[in-house]
Design an enzyme around this catalytic site. Structure first.
Site, PDB file in Angstrom:
ATOM      1  N   LYS A  18       0.839  -1.213   0.000  1.00  0.00           N
ATOM      2  CA  LYS A  18       0.000   0.000   0.000  1.00  0.00           C
ATOM      3  C   LYS A  18       0.866   1.252   0.000  1.00  0.00           C
ATOM      4  CE  LYS A  18      -1.563   1.585   4.105  1.00  0.00           C
ATOM      5  NZ  LYS A  18      -1.196   2.990   4.297  1.00  0.00           N
ATOM      6  N   ASN A  19       1.872   1.290   0.867  1.00  0.00           N
ATOM      7  CA  ASN A  19       2.663   2.522   1.005  1.00  0.00           C
ATOM      8  C   ASN A  19       3.566   2.798  -0.199  1.00  0.00           C
ATOM      9  OD1 ASN A  19       1.461   2.967   3.421  1.00  0.00           O
ATOM     10  ND2 ASN A  19       3.277   2.597   4.690  1.00  0.00           N
ATOM     11  N   CYS A  61      -3.814  12.815  13.462  1.00  0.00           N
ATOM     12  CA  CYS A  61      -4.419  11.499  13.358  1.00  0.00           C
ATOM     13  C   CYS A  61      -4.124  10.768  14.641  1.00  0.00           C
ATOM     14  CB  CYS A  61      -3.914  10.739  12.141  1.00  0.00           C
ATOM     15  SG  CYS A  61      -2.330   9.987  12.391  1.00  0.00           S
ATOM     16  N   ARG A  71       1.462  14.527  13.319  1.00  0.00           N
ATOM     17  CA  ARG A  71       1.874  14.330  11.919  1.00  0.00           C
ATOM     18  C   ARG A  71       1.756  15.606  11.074  1.00  0.00           C
ATOM     19  NH1 ARG A  71      -0.237   8.479  10.066  1.00  0.00           N
ATOM     20  NH2 ARG A  71       1.559   8.543   8.704  1.00  0.00           N
ATOM     21  N   ASP A  81       5.903   0.673  11.774  1.00  0.00           N
ATOM     22  CA  ASP A  81       4.682  -0.015  11.343  1.00  0.00           C
ATOM     23  C   ASP A  81       4.650  -1.489  11.765  1.00  0.00           C
ATOM     24  OD1 ASP A  81       3.823   2.332  10.244  1.00  0.00           O
ATOM     25  OD2 ASP A  81       4.064   1.743   8.150  1.00  0.00           O
ATOM     26  N   ARG A 109      -8.260  -0.598   5.494  1.00  0.00           N
ATOM     27  CA  ARG A 109      -7.474   0.441   4.811  1.00  0.00           C
ATOM     28  C   ARG A 109      -6.177  -0.132   4.255  1.00  0.00           C
ATOM     29  NH1 ARG A 109      -5.786   4.951   8.387  1.00  0.00           N
ATOM     30  NH2 ARG A 109      -4.578   5.214   6.506  1.00  0.00           N
TER      31      ARG A 109
END
Ligand code: UD1
Length: 424
Positions: A22-23, A117, A122, A309, A401
């Site tokens: 995803k990233n 968030c 951030r 992560d 997500r």
């Protein structure tokens, strides 16, 4: 709203494929805005964040055609708007990645401020400061960043105070169409950055220092750039790491295919420290469980250090190790929301500042828990797989997500997991 019900305590077995990252896919999609033609991307993960960014660029005028479930063609010839609206940006912070490409191609844009968030404030101050150094006039008004560079952006020497993945990506894209050479000092070195550099290089943009913390980008001087080849998204190193943790926490042997081993080396090293073993062949990795999981000490860092992560997932695994583990979070100030939920499952975790002490417990027990952010949610799934009894995890839209077909993949590995609707 959907929730996951997991009956834990089963051994896992079998083989699954790891999806595209995803990233990595997010900046690749944003970079298609530099093209005034058609770009093709494959190995896209089937996750909500990707659909959100595609929706955003459709609102800007791009035409998105799905070739199959994991491949798209994006036609960015006729971009009709350069305003990235709050309704989409507020759903996903990574939408800020359209700022660099829109500004460099069209000389102006407006992007909603992403706001804070759950895992921390951030800010995007470093993205904005770098674009100003490249000649942009930036104003923040009504919750939007308005950036103007009527005569285009100019190459500049950018020194990031702190390593920023999104900031490096935004400036790489901005620099690729600027006039002259941009130097990025203290650039992020994540594999996702390397993929973006290679994508830009495939379009003829000269970039020196790919994979290092100093990047030199020679811009096209305002010419839109073409991506002649299909961009194939690299494997998701965080998804791979999460499934390795699933093997570790359930004391099971499982195999992952389509993995880039180099990208998950720190995860492998920490699991070796905890007593697990591995068989690695090309793009395939099999984990062999520890006889008894051992404690581990982790400090999160930028790549090639231990990824923030993966912090939550290791906390779940460490909770049933046989000694006290310490995990220090250095990147985000509030990335410990999984602690109270893991404790609901029977873990014994104590927080002091940005360090968590994970004291050993014999067993975890199923309970009702709440997902709080993407990776925190996967830590709860891992704990639930190992826990005795039934766990129900609510607010799983966080998982959707970023994890492609999580239940399907876990079911294939013999987990007892089912998605249910509230009141069903
Ligand atoms: C990306 C990843 C995210 C990962 C993070 C760190 C994507 C879509 N997301 O997020 O999964 O956890 O890298 O590896 O790729 N910062 C500032 N000012 C800025 C920019 C960042 O202070 O202008 C701070 C952040 O608050 C954070 C640190 O720098 O403390 C690193 O953030 P950054 O690398 O920018 O993370 P993201 O790109 O948002």
């Amino acid at each position: 709203m959907d929730y996951l019900e997991i009956n834990g305590g089963r051994k896992l077995s079998g083989k699954i494929d790891i999806s595209g990252a995803k990233n990595a896919a997010l900046p690749v999609i944003a970079a298609t805005l530099l093209n005034d033609g058609i770009s093709k991307i494959d190995n896209l993960p089937n996750v909500v964040d990707i659909k959100t960014l595609l929706k955003l660029i459709e609102i800007l005028g791009a035409k998105v055609s799905w070739i199959n479930q994991n491949a798209v063609e994006i036609d960015t010839t006729n971009i009709t708007s350069t305003r990235a609206v709050y309704e989409i940006v507020s759903k996903m912070r990574a939408s800020i990645l359209v700022l660099g490409p829109l500004l460099t191609r069209f000389g102006e844009c407006e992007v909603s401020l992403p706001g804070g968030c759950a895992i921390g404030q951030r800010p995007i101050d470093m993205h904005l400061k770098a674009l100003e150094a490249m000649g942009a006039d930036i104003e923040i008004k009504g919750g939007y960043v308005r950036a103007v560079a009527k005569n285009g952006l100019k190459g500049a020497r950018i020194i990031f105070d702190k390593i920023t993945v999104g900031g490096t990506e935004n400036i790489l894209m901005a620099a690729s169409m600027a006039k002259g050479v941009t130097e990025i000092i203290n650039a992020a070195r994540e594999p996702e950055i390397v993929q973006l550099c290679e994508m830009l290089q495939s379009a003829g943009i000269e970039i020196e220092g790919v994979g290092s913390s100093r990047l030199l980008i020679r811009g096209s001087g305002g010419e839109a750039i073409k991506f002649p080849k299909t961009i194939s998204v690299i494997p998701d190193r965080i998804e791979a790491g999460t499934y390795l943790c699933a093997g570790a926490i359930t004391y099971s042997s499982i195999t992952l295919e389509r993995v880039n081993i180099e990208h998950i080396q720190t995860t492998i090293d920490k699991l070796l420290t905890m007593g697990c073993d591995f068989n690695i062949k090309d793009e395939s990795i099999t984990i062999y469980p520890a006889k008894q999981l051992k404690e581990v000490n982790i400090v999160t860092a930028e790549y090639p250090g231990f990824p923030t992560d993966m912090q939550a997932q290791f906390m779940a695994v460490a909770s049933i190790a046989d000694g006290e583990s310490l995990i220090e979070e250095r990147l985000f100030e509030n990335r410990f929301m999984h602690v109270s939920e893991l404790n609901r499952l029977g873990a014994d975790i104590w927080l002091k500042g940005n360090t968590a002490a994970i004291r050993p417990v014999d067993k975890l027990y199923g309970a009702d828990v709440m997902a709080t952010d993407l990776r925190a949610s996967s830590a709860l799934v891992l704990a639930a797989l190992a826990a005795q009894g039934t766990t129900r995890i609510r607010r799983i839209y966080h998982l959707d997500r970023g994890y492609d077909n999580l239940e399907g993949k876990l079911k294939k590995l013999n987990a007892d997991i089912i998605r249910k609707k509230e009141n069903s």
